[in-house]
Design an enzyme around this catalytic site. Sequence first.
Site, PDB file in Angstrom:
ATOM      1  N   SER A  11       0.813  -1.206   0.000  1.00  0.00           N
ATOM      2  CA  SER A  11       0.000   0.000   0.000  1.00  0.00           C
ATOM      3  C   SER A  11       0.855   1.270   0.000  1.00  0.00           C
ATOM      4  O   SER A  11       0.373   2.332  -0.369  1.00  0.00           O
ATOM      5  CB  SER A  11      -0.890   0.008   1.241  1.00  0.00           C
ATOM      6  OG  SER A  11      -0.085  -0.049   2.397  1.00  0.00           O
ATOM      7  N   TYR A  42      -4.265   0.667   3.712  1.00  0.00           N
ATOM      8  CA  TYR A  42      -5.222  -0.358   3.306  1.00  0.00           C
ATOM      9  C   TYR A  42      -5.912  -0.988   4.519  1.00  0.00           C
ATOM     10  O   TYR A  42      -6.993  -1.571   4.396  1.00  0.00           O
ATOM     11  CB  TYR A  42      -4.499  -1.497   2.569  1.00  0.00           C
ATOM     12  CG  TYR A  42      -4.175  -1.270   1.110  1.00  0.00           C
ATOM     13  CD1 TYR A  42      -4.296  -0.019   0.510  1.00  0.00           C
ATOM     14  CD2 TYR A  42      -3.732  -2.331   0.327  1.00  0.00           C
ATOM     15  CE1 TYR A  42      -3.979   0.153  -0.834  1.00  0.00           C
ATOM     16  CE2 TYR A  42      -3.430  -2.174  -1.015  1.00  0.00           C
ATOM     17  CZ  TYR A  42      -3.546  -0.933  -1.594  1.00  0.00           C
ATOM     18  OH  TYR A  42      -3.242  -0.777  -2.920  1.00  0.00           O
ATOM     19  N   GLY A  43      -5.246  -0.880   5.666  1.00  0.00           N
ATOM     20  CA  GLY A  43      -5.559  -1.733   6.813  1.00  0.00           C
ATOM     21  C   GLY A  43      -6.959  -1.669   7.375  1.00  0.00           C
ATOM     22  O   GLY A  43      -7.407  -2.603   8.023  1.00  0.00           O
ATOM     23  N   THR A  75      -1.939  -7.095   4.600  1.00  0.00           N
ATOM     24  CA  THR A  75      -3.379  -6.904   4.467  1.00  0.00           C
ATOM     25  C   THR A  75      -3.919  -7.548   3.185  1.00  0.00           C
ATOM     26  O   THR A  75      -4.959  -8.193   3.199  1.00  0.00           O
ATOM     27  CB  THR A  75      -3.694  -5.395   4.495  1.00  0.00           C
ATOM     28  OG1 THR A  75      -3.086  -4.835   5.670  1.00  0.00           O
ATOM     29  CG2 THR A  75      -5.164  -5.128   4.522  1.00  0.00           C
ATOM     30  N   CYS A 186       2.552  -7.002   9.474  1.00  0.00           N
ATOM     31  CA  CYS A 186       2.359  -5.938   8.482  1.00  0.00           C
ATOM     32  C   CYS A 186       3.755  -5.479   8.072  1.00  0.00           C
ATOM     33  O   CYS A 186       4.626  -5.290   8.936  1.00  0.00           O
ATOM     34  CB  CYS A 186       1.584  -4.790   9.128  1.00  0.00           C
ATOM     35  SG  CYS A 186       1.570  -3.264   8.179  1.00  0.00           S
ATOM     36  N   THR A 187       3.959  -5.310   6.775  1.00  0.00           N
ATOM     37  CA  THR A 187       5.323  -5.018   6.309  1.00  0.00           C
ATOM     38  C   THR A 187       5.804  -3.614   6.674  1.00  0.00           C
ATOM     39  O   THR A 187       6.972  -3.300   6.484  1.00  0.00           O
ATOM     40  CB  THR A 187       5.428  -5.229   4.785  1.00  0.00           C
ATOM     41  OG1 THR A 187       4.336  -4.552   4.161  1.00  0.00           O
ATOM     42  CG2 THR A 187       5.399  -6.697   4.452  1.00  0.00           C
TER      43      THR A 187
HETATM   44  N1  DGL Z   1       1.988  -2.794   4.785  1.00  0.00           N
HETATM   45  C1  DGL Z   1       0.692  -3.345   4.633  1.00  0.00           C
HETATM   46  C2  DGL Z   1       0.502  -4.608   5.410  1.00  0.00           C
HETATM   47  O1  DGL Z   1       1.453  -5.344   5.444  1.00  0.00           O
HETATM   48  C3  DGL Z   1      -0.457  -2.400   4.582  1.00  0.00           C
HETATM   49  C4  DGL Z   1      -0.705  -1.535   5.723  1.00  0.00           C
HETATM   50  C5  DGL Z   1      -1.778  -0.507   5.428  1.00  0.00           C
HETATM   51  O2  DGL Z   1      -1.752   0.061   4.360  1.00  0.00           O
HETATM   52  O3  DGL Z   1      -2.641  -0.328   6.295  1.00  0.00           O
HETATM   53  O4  DGL Z   1      -0.542  -4.898   5.945  1.00  0.00           O
END
Ligand code: DGL
Length: 271
Positions: A11, A42-43, A75, A186-187
């Site tokens: 994201s 995105y979360g 996500t 989450c990355t």
């Molecule tokens: N980095 C993403 C994940 O691993 C998305 C986090 C987000 O956009 O809320 O979930």
Amino acid sequence: MDTRPIGVFDSGLGGLTAVQALRRILPEENLIYFGDTARVPYGGRSRETLLKYARQDLRFLRSFDLKAVVIACGTVSTTSLDTLQKENDLPLVGVVEPTCRRALAMTKNRRVGLIATLASVRSGAYEALLRTLDPAVEAFAQPCPLFVPLVENGRFRPGDIVIETVAREYLAPLLRKDVDTLILGCTHYPLLEEVLSAICGPGVTLVSAGEESAFELKRLLTAQGLRTPPDRQGSAEFYVSDRAEDFEGVASLFLGEDIHHMARRVDIDQY
Ligand code: DGL
């Protein structure tokens, strides 16, 4: 042997933790990164919206001739991986399975904590897989909705009172459950590793999603004969859906190299 690039998407900035790991673990491979910075985070979004965004992200990446894609977004991996795998005829690596396997290899007391976005926790994907792989494991999940906006704004360093206060509050319930392993589901969260490990203390092992997916991709490329010969240095291209300059600033800080003027903006609605 196959020198085509590997696509990586997230994201926003978070997937750069996977890029870092890929560069370390597969330095000869060419990478094409897409960060959906216009629509991050995105979360908190619904499954339908996430699938729509993920399909567009993937369609953009597939405008290049890729040999594989890393879905460097927890996500998207927790909510959309199966569907995307059915719709696409190239290897797609998500973050959930490799991360769960690593956590189970690390835990001694079989009490595993998970921090992730709201959508990932709501999906139950990490806990379900942990229990399938080891029915004796106890998993405790905590959504951390404020982490991604803080990281995207560069607020991830030790000493930053805002991130430290928020992190202490999120981690307290998990630490009370005596977890000895914590999945950073989450990355974006590996950017908080120093802050998180200071709060958790030495008794808790942190397992990071991006790194495990890089190991998984290496296994897959090797098994399918898709590796690039190791005698070269891979390249990286960066694409984002909002202002490239904003991404380049924080991404340069984080990657520890100057990527100013290297990112390009894409109109993701066209895909
Ligand atoms: N980095 C993403 C994940 O691993 C998305 C986090 C987000 O956009 O809320 O979930």
